[in-house]
Design a protein around this motif. Structure first.
Motif, PDB file in Angstrom:
ATOM      1  N   CYS A  96      55.858  64.600  24.929  1.00 42.92           N
ATOM      2  CA  CYS A  96      55.190  64.874  26.275  1.00 42.92           C
ATOM      3  C   CYS A  96      54.516  63.662  26.453  1.00 42.92           C
ATOM      4  CB  CYS A  96      54.093  65.891  25.744  1.00 42.92           C
ATOM      5  SG  CYS A  96      53.156  66.543  27.487  1.00 42.92           S
ATOM      6  N   ARG A  97      55.286  62.692  27.546  1.00 42.06           N
ATOM      7  CA  ARG A  97      54.689  61.545  27.855  1.00 42.06           C
ATOM      8  C   ARG A  97      55.119  61.378  29.136  1.00 42.06           C
ATOM      9  NH1 ARG A  97      58.754  57.815  27.544  1.00 42.06           N
ATOM     10  NH2 ARG A  97      60.269  58.138  26.087  1.00 42.06           N
ATOM     11  N   ASN A  98      54.475  59.967  29.660  1.00 43.52           N
ATOM     12  CA  ASN A  98      54.823  59.836  31.269  1.00 43.52           C
ATOM     13  C   ASN A  98      56.011  58.893  31.018  1.00 43.52           C
ATOM     14  OD1 ASN A  98      53.036  61.005  32.446  1.00 43.52           O
ATOM     15  ND2 ASN A  98      51.324  59.253  32.313  1.00 43.52           N
ATOM     16  N   PHE A 126      61.273  63.149  31.539  1.00 49.43           N
ATOM     17  CA  PHE A 126      61.896  64.087  31.243  1.00 49.43           C
ATOM     18  C   PHE A 126      62.154  64.630  29.711  1.00 49.43           C
ATOM     19  CE2 PHE A 126      63.787  66.138  34.821  1.00 49.43           C
ATOM     20  CZ  PHE A 126      63.509  65.263  35.766  1.00 49.43           C
ATOM     21  N   HIS A 127      61.706  63.674  28.718  1.00 46.24           N
ATOM     22  CA  HIS A 127      61.173  63.793  27.432  1.00 46.24           C
ATOM     23  C   HIS A 127      60.340  65.130  27.390  1.00 46.24           C
ATOM     24  CE1 HIS A 127      63.720  60.615  25.299  1.00 46.24           C
ATOM     25  NE2 HIS A 127      63.289  59.894  26.269  1.00 46.24           N
ATOM     26  N   GLY A 128      59.450  65.203  28.229  1.00 45.23           N
ATOM     27  CA  GLY A 128      58.424  66.115  28.074  1.00 45.23           C
ATOM     28  C   GLY A 128      58.790  67.416  28.481  1.00 45.23           C
ATOM     29  N   LEU A 152      67.320  62.440  25.846  1.00 43.36           N
ATOM     30  CA  LEU A 152      67.671  61.995  24.417  1.00 43.36           C
ATOM     31  C   LEU A 152      67.670  60.595  24.506  1.00 43.36           C
ATOM     32  CD1 LEU A 152      68.406  62.543  21.467  1.00 43.36           C
ATOM     33  CD2 LEU A 152      70.641  62.837  22.138  1.00 43.36           C
ATOM     34  N   ASP A 153      67.243  59.861  23.348  1.00 47.63           N
ATOM     35  CA  ASP A 153      67.514  58.413  23.432  1.00 47.63           C
ATOM     36  C   ASP A 153      68.168  58.361  22.120  1.00 47.63           C
ATOM     37  OD1 ASP A 153      65.447  57.773  25.331  1.00 47.63           O
ATOM     38  OD2 ASP A 153      63.721  57.368  23.850  1.00 47.63           O
ATOM     39  N   ILE A 154      69.502  57.477  22.480  1.00 48.13           N
ATOM     40  CA  ILE A 154      70.613  57.008  21.770  1.00 48.13           C
ATOM     41  C   ILE A 154      70.283  55.630  20.930  1.00 48.13           C
ATOM     42  CG2 ILE A 154      72.860  56.695  21.343  1.00 48.13           C
ATOM     43  CD1 ILE A 154      71.970  59.527  21.762  1.00 48.13           C
ATOM     44  N   ASP A 180      66.658  48.648  23.193  1.00 48.72           N
ATOM     45  CA  ASP A 180      66.930  49.017  21.885  1.00 48.72           C
ATOM     46  C   ASP A 180      67.572  50.157  21.973  1.00 48.72           C
ATOM     47  OD1 ASP A 180      64.309  50.164  22.328  1.00 48.72           O
ATOM     48  OD2 ASP A 180      63.683  49.722  20.529  1.00 48.72           O
ATOM     49  N   HIS A 181      67.706  50.816  22.932  1.00 49.12           N
ATOM     50  CA  HIS A 181      68.296  52.171  23.126  1.00 49.12           C
ATOM     51  C   HIS A 181      68.837  52.728  24.317  1.00 49.12           C
ATOM     52  CE1 HIS A 181      64.202  53.226  24.683  1.00 49.12           C
ATOM     53  NE2 HIS A 181      64.817  53.920  25.168  1.00 49.12           N
ATOM     54  N   PHE A 182      69.738  53.694  24.633  1.00 50.25           N
ATOM     55  CA  PHE A 182      70.316  54.337  25.802  1.00 50.25           C
ATOM     56  C   PHE A 182      69.218  55.653  25.835  1.00 50.25           C
ATOM     57  CE2 PHE A 182      74.621  53.160  24.652  1.00 50.25           C
ATOM     58  CZ  PHE A 182      74.660  51.747  25.253  1.00 50.25           C
ATOM     59  N   HIS A 183      68.699  55.791  27.238  1.00 50.66           N
ATOM     60  CA  HIS A 183      68.065  56.964  27.605  1.00 50.66           C
ATOM     61  C   HIS A 183      69.113  57.779  28.396  1.00 50.66           C
ATOM     62  CE1 HIS A 183      64.932  59.450  29.447  1.00 50.66           C
ATOM     63  NE2 HIS A 183      65.655  59.535  30.094  1.00 50.66           N
ATOM     64  N   PHE A 184      69.250  59.073  27.888  1.00 49.58           N
ATOM     65  CA  PHE A 184      69.951  60.089  28.660  1.00 49.58           C
ATOM     66  C   PHE A 184      69.225  61.391  29.105  1.00 49.58           C
ATOM     67  CE2 PHE A 184      73.985  59.027  25.931  1.00 49.58           C
ATOM     68  CZ  PHE A 184      74.103  57.890  26.232  1.00 49.58           C
TER      69      PHE A 184
END
Ligand SMILES: [Zn+2]
Length: 284
Positions: A190-192, A203-205, A210-212, A265-269
């Motif tokens: 739950c974050r901005n 949308f993680h919230g 998902l971060d890869i 350092d990651h992909f965000h989907f």
């Protein structure tokens, strides 16, 4: 012959007497003279004495023992104070727990992901009703493990298998190897957006992102966005670009190192809705 003749002589000398049981003949009744007293015969038949029929004895009145000593009914506790009803205190049943309404996920039912259902997440504006804990994703007929369980919703769980299978097929065709493990980063949080103090919720919230971090390959290589993205023409750099481009066909938001410094350092989907009809995509 002599013996038979002797028997006949004996029988003739002692004739067999008549039947001894024959009653003797009645003697002649003496003639009744007029002087003799006449005993009148009874005209009526003597009453036959019937055996007395025993009348059923009346049942003794059953008197309750308690009633014999008190006017109160016997089921009342004699220790109970008079005037108060002897009703046992009813134990109130606890109310049933409220039903939790959740929906099943076809990707889980069909075995496209290895997952278990989690209780709803409710954290202010964040949360989702039917989250899953996903530990494996099906790719080319086998379950590819994740580096750690991710907490995500059914939409993400349903989109991940096609993307991972595309990357796995690329590795088989180009690198003669396969994905041994998908290395994942943040799932539910739950974050901005971009961890900003203000701004929109990520949308993680909603457990919809998902971060890869990278891929562990069966040939032993460990390919990460942080270490291998910059070498664009290397086998690892090509793999990461293929993975980024394939994700744009399966998710509505794909962010990598080209998007901003937060994604070096990651992909965000995620599957956020973009555009007025939810058909626009962000692929950076
Ligand atoms: Zn992210």
């Amino acid at each position: 012959m002599r013996i038979a003749a002797a028997l006949i002589v004996i029988l003739l000398a002692h004739p067999v007497p008549a039947q001894e049981s024959e009653p003797p003949l009645p003697r002649e009744r003496p003639e009744v003279t007029e002087d003799a007293p006449v005993i009148p015969l009874p005209r009526t038949r003597p009453e036959t004495v019937e055996e007395p029929v025993a009348e059923p004895a009346p049942e003794p009145e059953t008197v309750p023992e308690a009633a014999a000593t008190a006017t109160r009914p016997p089921w009342i506790d004699p220790q109970w104070p008079e005037g108060e009803p002897p009703v046992a205190a009813a134990i109130p049943e606890p109310p049933p727990p409220p039903r939790i309404y959740q929906s099943a996920c076809p990707a889980m039912l069909l075995g496209r992901v290895e997952a278990t259902a989690l209780p709803p997440i409710a954290d202010g504006q964040c949360g989702t009703q039917s989250p899953l804990s996903v530990t494996g994703i099906l790719a080319n007929g086998r379950m590819v493990p994740l580096s750690g369980a991710i907490e995500t919703d059914c939409g993400m769980a349903s989109a991940l298998p096609a993307w991972l299978e595309a990357v796995d097929s690329y590795l088989v065709a180009r690198e003669n190897t396969r994905i041994a493990e998908l290395v994942v980063g943040t799932s539910y949080m739950c974050r901005n957006v971009n961890n900003g103090a203000t701004g929109n919720l990520s949308f993680h919230g909603f457990a919809n992102a998902l971060d890869i971090v990278g891929f562990r390959l069966e040939d032993g290589r460990f390919v990460t966005v942080l270490d291998d993205w910059d070498e664009a023409l290397s086998p690892e750099g090509r793999l990461l670009r293929f993975a980024h481009g394939a994700a744009c066909a399966n998710f509505t938001t794909v962010l990598g190192p080209e998007a901003n410094a937060q994604h070096e350092d990651h992909f965000h989907f995620d599957l956020g809705c973009h555009g007025q009809s939810c058909t626009a995509r962000i692929c950076e």
